[in-house]
Design an enzyme around this catalytic site. Structure first.
Site, PDB file in Angstrom:
ATOM      1  N   HIS A 130       0.876  -1.181   0.000  1.00  0.00           N
ATOM      2  CA  HIS A 130       0.000   0.000   0.000  1.00  0.00           C
ATOM      3  C   HIS A 130       0.915   1.234   0.000  1.00  0.00           C
ATOM      4  O   HIS A 130       2.023   1.184   0.533  1.00  0.00           O
ATOM      5  CB  HIS A 130      -0.828  -0.055   1.287  1.00  0.00           C
ATOM      6  CG  HIS A 130      -1.905   0.977   1.404  1.00  0.00           C
ATOM      7  ND1 HIS A 130      -1.657   2.287   1.737  1.00  0.00           N
ATOM      8  CD2 HIS A 130      -3.249   0.883   1.265  1.00  0.00           C
ATOM      9  CE1 HIS A 130      -2.807   2.958   1.800  1.00  0.00           C
ATOM     10  NE2 HIS A 130      -3.789   2.127   1.505  1.00  0.00           N
ATOM     11  N   ASP A 214       3.216  -4.355   8.168  1.00  0.00           N
ATOM     12  CA  ASP A 214       1.993  -3.574   7.995  1.00  0.00           C
ATOM     13  C   ASP A 214       0.831  -4.559   8.135  1.00  0.00           C
ATOM     14  O   ASP A 214       0.543  -5.338   7.235  1.00  0.00           O
ATOM     15  CB  ASP A 214       2.017  -2.915   6.608  1.00  0.00           C
ATOM     16  CG  ASP A 214       0.690  -2.259   6.250  1.00  0.00           C
ATOM     17  OD1 ASP A 214      -0.294  -2.430   6.995  1.00  0.00           O
ATOM     18  OD2 ASP A 214       0.640  -1.580   5.206  1.00  0.00           O
ATOM     19  N   GLN A 217      -4.394  -5.129   7.077  1.00  0.00           N
ATOM     20  CA  GLN A 217      -5.393  -6.055   6.531  1.00  0.00           C
ATOM     21  C   GLN A 217      -5.372  -7.412   7.227  1.00  0.00           C
ATOM     22  O   GLN A 217      -6.136  -8.309   6.850  1.00  0.00           O
ATOM     23  CB  GLN A 217      -5.176  -6.247   5.031  1.00  0.00           C
ATOM     24  CG  GLN A 217      -5.346  -4.990   4.227  1.00  0.00           C
ATOM     25  CD  GLN A 217      -6.763  -4.431   4.289  1.00  0.00           C
ATOM     26  OE1 GLN A 217      -7.720  -5.150   4.552  1.00  0.00           O
ATOM     27  NE2 GLN A 217      -6.902  -3.139   4.050  1.00  0.00           N
ATOM     28  N   LYS A 240     -10.245  -0.833  10.586  1.00  0.00           N
ATOM     29  CA  LYS A 240     -10.301  -2.017   9.709  1.00  0.00           C
ATOM     30  C   LYS A 240     -10.588  -3.283  10.521  1.00  0.00           C
ATOM     31  O   LYS A 240     -10.650  -4.375   9.972  1.00  0.00           O
ATOM     32  CB  LYS A 240      -9.009  -2.156   8.917  1.00  0.00           C
ATOM     33  CG  LYS A 240      -8.823  -1.009   7.910  1.00  0.00           C
ATOM     34  CD  LYS A 240      -7.565  -1.178   7.111  1.00  0.00           C
ATOM     35  CE  LYS A 240      -7.140   0.079   6.391  1.00  0.00           C
ATOM     36  NZ  LYS A 240      -7.951   0.406   5.221  1.00  0.00           N
ATOM     37  N   CYS A 386      -4.763   2.339  -3.672  1.00  0.00           N
ATOM     38  CA  CYS A 386      -3.505   2.854  -3.095  1.00  0.00           C
ATOM     39  C   CYS A 386      -2.357   1.878  -3.306  1.00  0.00           C
ATOM     40  O   CYS A 386      -1.465   1.750  -2.445  1.00  0.00           O
ATOM     41  CB  CYS A 386      -3.652   3.188  -1.609  1.00  0.00           C
ATOM     42  SG  CYS A 386      -4.809   4.493  -1.291  1.00  0.00           S
TER      43      CYS A 386
HETATM   44  C1  PLP Z   1      -2.245  -2.739   3.672  1.00  0.00           C
HETATM   45  C2  PLP Z   1      -2.595  -1.353   4.119  1.00  0.00           C
HETATM   46  N1  PLP Z   1      -1.663  -0.600   4.707  1.00  0.00           N
HETATM   47  C3  PLP Z   1      -1.921   0.635   5.157  1.00  0.00           C
HETATM   48  C4  PLP Z   1      -3.172   1.185   5.010  1.00  0.00           C
HETATM   49  C5  PLP Z   1      -3.436   2.565   5.532  1.00  0.00           C
HETATM   50  O1  PLP Z   1      -4.332   2.507   6.598  1.00  0.00           O
HETATM   51  P1  PLP Z   1      -4.941   3.846   7.233  1.00  0.00           P
HETATM   52  O2  PLP Z   1      -5.542   4.615   6.090  1.00  0.00           O
HETATM   53  O3  PLP Z   1      -5.949   3.357   8.198  1.00  0.00           O
HETATM   54  O4  PLP Z   1      -3.820   4.571   7.861  1.00  0.00           O
HETATM   55  C6  PLP Z   1      -4.179   0.455   4.383  1.00  0.00           C
HETATM   56  C7  PLP Z   1      -5.517   1.038   4.151  1.00  0.00           C
HETATM   57  O5  PLP Z   1      -6.241   0.623   3.287  1.00  0.00           O
HETATM   58  C8  PLP Z   1      -3.883  -0.854   3.945  1.00  0.00           C
HETATM   59  O6  PLP Z   1      -4.811  -1.602   3.355  1.00  0.00           O
END
Ligand code: PLP
Length: 428
Positions: A130, A214, A217, A240, A386
């Site tokens: 992401h 990270d 998900q 999430k 993203c």
């Molecule tokens: C794999 C992953 N990393 C990071 C993020 C960023 O999360 P946040 O927007 O809650 O900071 C997302 C959001 O969709 C994500 O799917």
């Protein structure tokens, strides 16, 4: 909506009854919410925990001797302890509250950059990250003259060192003697792939490389045990995993957090301040400058407790049943191609619709498909999610993505498949 799934240990209707939003109509149709990877819906208990903080406690934490401040502090620290236990961190002070995964990774990148990055050092990410796990590292690379390296991924959307082009058979090829940080997603938001993070962390550890996972998900779908994984840092967002927006976590191993400099300065993160010199507070407060999102923290704690009231493996199995059903049903549609066919996946399905095999008719744009599904009350996400470099890797401008949560049903999947078929008929 009634699920055709057998109500056994896992009772999806009992779960659905706890989500007020599922009673909403969209364009006069029952809401089918398949955008859980972007943000999941919230059970009543979480909504209530957050609103009753404002109604009955509302006070700042750690700063007052009065009753409400004490109550707010106790509720916040109870949530921290719930999260510690849920991810099996050794200490509650290894759980740092942030505004979300993005903020957690930015904190880690900025602090680690200052701690250890020198010109020519390398940061390793994967090709499916992401933007939140790419751009913060690029920013620190620019600042310190470090280099961002990318682990390639296979056509199925997997990291398999032995099959990756350029990585000739083993993890040795992934890391160089300049690699300082491995930052990788536990689960891909676009492909649903579950990455072999434990193995990668073990390889990184042998070489003294700092690891950040990270977990945005993963947290709602997989058991996360940070000690078992062996990672140094683990990031996730509350929204999430059935919790509020604007709250997230950066877990960090105590010994590393002690060495990392604070990123943001302000109230709460200090020990002593003079105009000449400031000393910093103990963990976790060194990394929590300013008034935290107290209601969000309390809501996140409640979301985790809510999940813990269920058999998490039964929840995961239910979501995988939805994935399997959706995969089989969608693949019947002529020209439909699934992007992300890893062996190990969570309930995320991304697809594109090319022109039909007969040759007459044309490809369908994900935006048009998403709009037509919305008119039928079905919420999916369209676009690059993203993950623009990943879209480029697969040669597509975007996909349509359905991402499942424990409250979704087989009947809802059937509604989406019927909606896609209807849209294909209209648009081709
Ligand atoms: C794999 C992953 N990393 C990071 C993020 C960023 O999360 P946040 O927007 O809650 O900071 C997302 C959001 O969709 C994500 O799917």
């Amino acid at each position: 909506m009634n699920s055709t799934a057998v109500k056994s240990a896992f009772d999806v209707e009992e779960i659905r009854a706890q989500f007020p939003i599922l009673k909403e109509l969209v364009h006069g149709k029952p809401l089918v919410y398949f955008d859980n990877a972007a943000t999941s819906q919230k059970p009543r208990r979480v909504i209530k925990a957050e609103s009753s903080y404002y109604a009955t406690i509302n006070a700042n934490v750690h700063r007052g001797v009065h009753t409400l401040s004490t109550k707010a502090t106790e509720a916040q620290e109870a949530a921290r302890e719930t999260i510690r236990q849920h991810i099996n961190a050794k200490h509650a002070h290894e759980v740092i509250f942030t505004s979300g995964t993005t903020a957690s990774i930015n904190l880690a990148a900025n602090s680690l950059g200052q701690l250890l990055l020198k010109k020519g050092d390398e940061i390793l990410v994967s090709g499916m990250e992401h933007h939140a796990n790419i751009v913060p590292w690029q920013l620190v690379c620019e600042r310190y003259g470090a280099v961002l390296k990318v682990i390639p991924i296979t056509d199925s959307g997997e990291i398999e060192p032995q099959r990756c082009e350029g990585a000739k058979g083993n993890a040795e090829e992934l890391f160089s003697d300049r690699t300082r940080i491995l930052a990788i997603s536990h689960v891909s938001n676009t492909l649903g792939t579950i990455n072999p993070v434990k193995e990668l962390i073990a390889e990184a550890k042998k070489r003294g490389i700092i690891t950040l996972i990270d977990g945005a998900q993963a947290i709602a779908h997989l058991p996360v045990d940070v000690q078992d994984l062996g990672c140094d840092l683990y990031a996730f967002s509350g929204h999430k995993c059935y919790g509020p927006t604007g709250i997230g976590v950066l877990y960090g191993r105590e010994e590393l957090l002690e060495r990392m400099p604070p990123w943001q300065g302000g109230g709460e993160m200090i020990d002593q301040v003079t105009f000449e010199k400031t000393t910093y507070a103990k963990l976790p407060f060194k990394f929590e400058a300013g008034t935290p999102h107290i209601a969000g923290i309390i809501g996140l704690g409640e979301a985790i407790r809510w999940m813990q009231d269920y058999d998490l493996s039964a929840m995961a199995k239910h979501e995988l049943d939805l994935l399997e059903h959706a995969t089989t049903q969608l693949l019947v549609i002529d020209g439909l191609r699934i992007i992300g066919t890893a062996k190990e996946k969570v309930g995320v399905i991304s697809f594109v619709i090319d022109g039909p095999s007969t040759g007459s008719g044309h490809a369908i744009h994900h935006y048009d498909l998403g709009t037509l599904l919305d008119q039928q009350g079905i919420a999916v996400r369209t676009g690059h999610h993203c993950t623009q470099p990943l879209m480029e890797r697969f040669g597509v401008s975007g996909t349509t993505r359905a991402s499942f949560a424990c409250f979704n049903t087989i009947a809802e999947v059937d509604a989406m498949v019927a909606g896609v078929k209807k849209a294909v008929k209209m648009l081709r």
